[in-house]
Design a protein around this motif. Structure first.
Motif, PDB file in Angstrom:
ATOM      1  N   VAL A   1     -31.340  24.108 -11.337  1.00  0.00           N
ATOM      2  CA  VAL A   1     -29.901  23.906 -11.179  1.00  0.00           C
ATOM      3  C   VAL A   1     -29.182  24.299 -12.459  1.00  0.00           C
ATOM      4  N   GLN A   2     -29.705  23.907 -13.611  1.00  0.00           N
ATOM      5  CA  GLN A   2     -29.076  24.250 -14.892  1.00  0.00           C
ATOM      6  C   GLN A   2     -29.055  25.753 -15.106  1.00  0.00           C
ATOM      7  N   ARG A   3     -30.131  26.433 -14.753  1.00  0.00           N
ATOM      8  CA  ARG A   3     -30.162  27.902 -14.868  1.00  0.00           C
ATOM      9  C   ARG A   3     -29.079  28.538 -13.995  1.00  0.00           C
ATOM     10  N   TYR A   4     -28.934  28.004 -12.777  1.00  0.00           N
ATOM     11  CA  TYR A   4     -27.898  28.526 -11.883  1.00  0.00           C
ATOM     12  C   TYR A   4     -26.512  28.311 -12.503  1.00  0.00           C
ATOM     13  N   LEU A   5     -26.244  27.109 -12.995  1.00  0.00           N
ATOM     14  CA  LEU A   5     -24.932  26.803 -13.578  1.00  0.00           C
ATOM     15  C   LEU A   5     -24.647  27.649 -14.813  1.00  0.00           C
ATOM     16  N   ASP A   6     -25.666  27.954 -15.587  1.00  0.00           N
ATOM     17  CA  ASP A   6     -25.478  28.809 -16.759  1.00  0.00           C
ATOM     18  C   ASP A   6     -25.059  30.222 -16.369  1.00  0.00           C
ATOM     19  N   GLY A   7     -25.389  30.633 -15.144  1.00  0.00           N
ATOM     20  CA  GLY A   7     -25.090  31.993 -14.709  1.00  0.00           C
ATOM     21  C   GLY A   7     -23.828  32.166 -13.877  1.00  0.00           C
ATOM     22  N   VAL A   8     -23.130  31.068 -13.537  1.00  0.00           N
ATOM     23  CA  VAL A   8     -21.908  31.229 -12.734  1.00  0.00           C
ATOM     24  C   VAL A   8     -20.814  31.861 -13.594  1.00  0.00           C
ATOM     25  N   PRO A   9     -19.855  32.559 -12.975  1.00  0.00           N
ATOM     26  CA  PRO A   9     -18.782  33.188 -13.739  1.00  0.00           C
ATOM     27  C   PRO A   9     -17.989  32.171 -14.570  1.00  0.00           C
ATOM     28  N   ASP A  10     -17.449  32.652 -15.677  1.00  0.00           N
ATOM     29  CA  ASP A  10     -16.688  31.773 -16.573  1.00  0.00           C
ATOM     30  C   ASP A  10     -15.466  31.153 -15.909  1.00  0.00           C
ATOM     31  N   ASP A  11     -14.926  31.804 -14.885  1.00  0.00           N
ATOM     32  CA  ASP A  11     -13.724  31.269 -14.241  1.00  0.00           C
ATOM     33  C   ASP A  11     -14.040  30.377 -13.035  1.00  0.00           C
ATOM     34  N   ALA A  12     -15.327  30.063 -12.830  1.00  0.00           N
ATOM     35  CA  ALA A  12     -15.718  29.174 -11.720  1.00  0.00           C
ATOM     36  C   ALA A  12     -15.281  27.744 -12.038  1.00  0.00           C
ATOM     37  N   LEU A  13     -14.845  27.046 -11.036  1.00  0.00           N
ATOM     38  CA  LEU A  13     -14.432  25.660 -11.168  1.00  0.00           C
ATOM     39  C   LEU A  13     -15.596  24.763 -10.782  1.00  0.00           C
ATOM     40  N   LEU A  14     -16.015  23.901 -11.683  1.00  0.00           N
ATOM     41  CA  LEU A  14     -17.102  22.964 -11.410  1.00  0.00           C
ATOM     42  C   LEU A  14     -16.495  21.596 -11.140  1.00  0.00           C
ATOM     43  N   VAL A  15     -16.900  20.994 -10.028  1.00  0.00           N
ATOM     44  CA  VAL A  15     -16.372  19.692  -9.625  1.00  0.00           C
ATOM     45  C   VAL A  15     -17.553  18.755  -9.428  1.00  0.00           C
ATOM     46  N   PHE A  16     -17.445  17.554  -9.958  1.00  0.00           N
ATOM     47  CA  PHE A  16     -18.491  16.551  -9.795  1.00  0.00           C
ATOM     48  C   PHE A  16     -18.020  15.517  -8.785  1.00  0.00           C
ATOM     49  N   LEU A  17     -18.809  15.322  -7.729  1.00  0.00           N
ATOM     50  CA  LEU A  17     -18.515  14.299  -6.713  1.00  0.00           C
ATOM     51  C   LEU A  17     -19.673  13.317  -6.684  1.00  0.00           C
ATOM     52  N   HIS A  18     -19.352  12.060  -6.627  1.00  0.00           N
ATOM     53  CA  HIS A  18     -20.376  11.026  -6.497  1.00  0.00           C
ATOM     54  C   HIS A  18     -20.063  10.253  -5.230  1.00  0.00           C
ATOM     55  N   LEU A  19     -20.897  10.419  -4.211  1.00  0.00           N
ATOM     56  CA  LEU A  19     -20.617   9.832  -2.904  1.00  0.00           C
ATOM     57  C   LEU A  19     -21.528   8.652  -2.631  1.00  0.00           C
ATOM     58  N   HIS A  20     -20.979   7.629  -2.021  1.00  0.00           N
ATOM     59  CA  HIS A  20     -21.749   6.496  -1.535  1.00  0.00           C
ATOM     60  C   HIS A  20     -21.560   6.443  -0.033  1.00  0.00           C
ATOM     61  N   ILE A  21     -22.651   6.512   0.708  1.00  0.00           N
ATOM     62  CA  ILE A  21     -22.565   6.486   2.162  1.00  0.00           C
ATOM     63  C   ILE A  21     -23.229   5.245   2.667  1.00  0.00           C
TER      64      ILE A  21
END
Length: 61
Positions: free
Chosen positions: A41-61
């Motif tokens: 996952v970290q390798r993938y995130l390191d390779g996304v374009p600089d203008d990509a928006l990263l959003v963190f969601l924490h869900l409880h179901i």
């Protein structure tokens, strides 16, 4: 995590493609990330374009 190409990865789980909800066994698409491991996952995130928006969601179901 949801990738730019529509792959959903749960915490440490293998991906599910948005168009193929049945899992990798029935999905003909090549996954963005080899596995759901934190390193991959970290390798993938390191390779996304600089203008990509990263959003963190924490869900409880």
């Amino acid at each position: 995590m949801l990738t730019l190409d529509g792959w959903w990865y749960g915490d440490g789980e293998e991906g599910i493609h948005r168009a193929c909800g049945g899992g990798r066994a029935v999905c003909p698409h090549v996954p963005d990330i080899a596995s759901g491991s934190q390193l991959d996952v970290q390798r993938y995130l390191d390779g996304v374009p600089d203008d990509a928006l990263l959003v963190f969601l924490h869900l409880h179901i």
